[in-house]
Design an enzyme around this catalytic site. Structure first.
Site, PDB file in Angstrom:
ATOM      1  N   SER A  67       0.828  -1.207   0.000  1.00 15.53           N
ATOM      2  CA  SER A  67       0.000   0.000   0.000  1.00 15.53           C
ATOM      3  C   SER A  67       0.866   1.264   0.000  1.00 15.53           C
ATOM      4  CB  SER A  67      -0.947  -0.003   1.190  1.00 15.53           C
ATOM      5  OG  SER A  67      -0.239  -0.239   2.375  1.00 15.53           O
ATOM      6  N   HIS A  70       1.468   1.990  -3.451  1.00 10.48           N
ATOM      7  CA  HIS A  70       0.261   2.485  -4.118  1.00 10.48           C
ATOM      8  C   HIS A  70      -0.106   3.927  -3.745  1.00 10.48           C
ATOM      9  CE1 HIS A  70      -1.152  -1.867  -4.918  1.00 10.48           C
ATOM     10  NE2 HIS A  70      -0.378  -1.412  -5.869  1.00 10.48           N
TER      11      HIS A  70
END
Ligand code: ZN
Ligand code: ZN
Length: 385
Positions: A67, A70
């Site tokens: 994450s 991301h």
């Protein structure tokens, strides 16, 4: 103190209707539809002060998560790729361990000097989901390193009820540094543990297990199913480096899913029975689920842990005639996950330190996250202190 701050512009995409919750809290439910033009930099920020029920932790290790990648990667319109709950600016980093330096007045079971790791999900304990025993589905969730300050920093203040002691790791591994690194792997390992055991109820020793995706979550899953007595472990992963890591932590066979037909391989290696237990940790269910379906043993289970916001064709007839089960899994809290994973590591039966492939100082964390973006590494560790 120093901390890695992510900032971005609040600019809901055309056609994305903000909910009242999003407007009131400044938290985006679908981050990838709201946050544009992210910037990532190590900055001077204020050192946190622990509240009455919190502890102040000097961060020793903090892993880079998918994450985190991301957050900094963007699509063609400049929006972050991470699709979940987010509030910026904040300090990133949520897979961490450290030493308790100060405790608030109401803290009873932690003292300065304790080595700890912590949950990332700050569940409220009051909402209906929490009260029903589902903290991973808390309606008032805050997330360390997503909506509140994280651990790519010298210090973090965390509620004592989210912390778990890892003092035993010092004796098990014979070095504090290694103990902290392994401690920082607890959170992602608990994501896998929660999916395999708490959600899907696990498998019988000797069962055939197939794992799709050997990023940190798939690698932790591989180590866990090995420790839990799987009879044969097959791992499918596109990166050769990650396939090698999967072998190290317990896979019997590893394959590039682009070079073989996974369902044929699975049927072949299970004498036509199919796998009893599947872990989807690739985040590519449109490719992986159809293969699992074709090689699902009677009474087989599939657990979806990888994230992908998309529809997937499923042939439900297979699930009926083969008595199959599909489980969705999110999070790592509750259900004995943290204490069980910590015990398993302390017993010497699970050593995921093998998956750590690079280490960075806090000053170089931006580079560490960029390296992680190549998706060849196991786990990249940042060592702030
Ligand atoms: Zn994570
Ligand atoms: Zn709650």
């Amino acid at each position: 103190m120093k901390g890695l701050v992510l900032d971005a512009e609040w600019k809901p995409r055309e056609g994305y209707l903000l909910s009242d919750f999003e407007r009131q809290t400044g938290k985006a439910i679908t981050g990838s539809s709201v946050w544009q033009h992210p910037t990532l930099a190590v900055r001077q920020v204020e050192k946190p002060q622990p509240g009455p029920d919190q502890v102040l932790i000097r961060v020793k290790s903090c892993g880079v998560c998918g994450s985190d990648i991301h957050f900094s990667e963007t699509d063609k319109d400049g929006y972050i790729l991470y699709p979940g709950l987010t509030k910026f600016p904040t300090i990133l980093g949520h897979e961490f361990s450290g030493v308790v330096e100060e405790v608030g007045k109401q803290v009873k079971d932690l003292v300065p000097g304790d080595m700890v790791t912590a949950e990332e999900m700050i569940w409220c304990g009051y909402c209906i989901q929490c009260r029903n025993g589902f903290p991973n589905h808390c309606e008032n969730l805050e997330e360390i390193g997503f909506t509140i300050p994280g651990a790519f920093a010298e210090y973090i203040a965390v509620g004592a009820k989210y912390c778990w002691k890892i003092n035993e790791f010092r004796d098990v591994f014979g070095s504090e540094d290694k103990a902290y690194e392994v401690g920082a792997l607890t959170e992602p390992t608990c994501v896998s543990y929660n999916g395999i055991f708490a959600r899907a109820g696990g498998f019988s020793p000797g069962a055939y297990v197939a794992i799709f995706g050997a990023g940190p979550i798939g690698l932790a899953a591989t180590g866990l199913v090995r420790a839990a007595g799987a009879g044969k472990i097959l791992v499918f992963e596109v990166s050769p480096e990650r396939r090698a890591l999967a072998k190290k932590v317990g896979a019997d066979q590893v394959y590039d899913p682009r070079e073989v037909n996974p369902s044929e391989v699975i049927l072949d290696l299970t004498s036509g029975q199919g796998a009893d237990f599947f872990v989807e940790a690739a985040g590519a269910p449109q490719l992986t689920i159809p293969e699992m379906e074709k090689s699902l043993a009677v009474n087989g289970k599939i657990v979806q842990i990888g994230r992908a916001a998309q529809r997937v064709p499923m042939y439900l007839e297979t699930f009926q005639v083969r008595r199959g089960q599909f489980y969705g899994s999110q999070g790592h809290s509750g259900h004995g996950n943290f204490p069980n994973v910590i015990r398993l590591v302390a017993s010497g039966r699970l050593d995921l330190s093998l998956i750590i492939t690079a280490r960075y100082s806090l000053d170089d964390v931006v580079e560490g996250i960029a390296q992680s973006g190549a998706r060849r590494h196991g786990k990249i560790m940042v060592l702030p202190n």
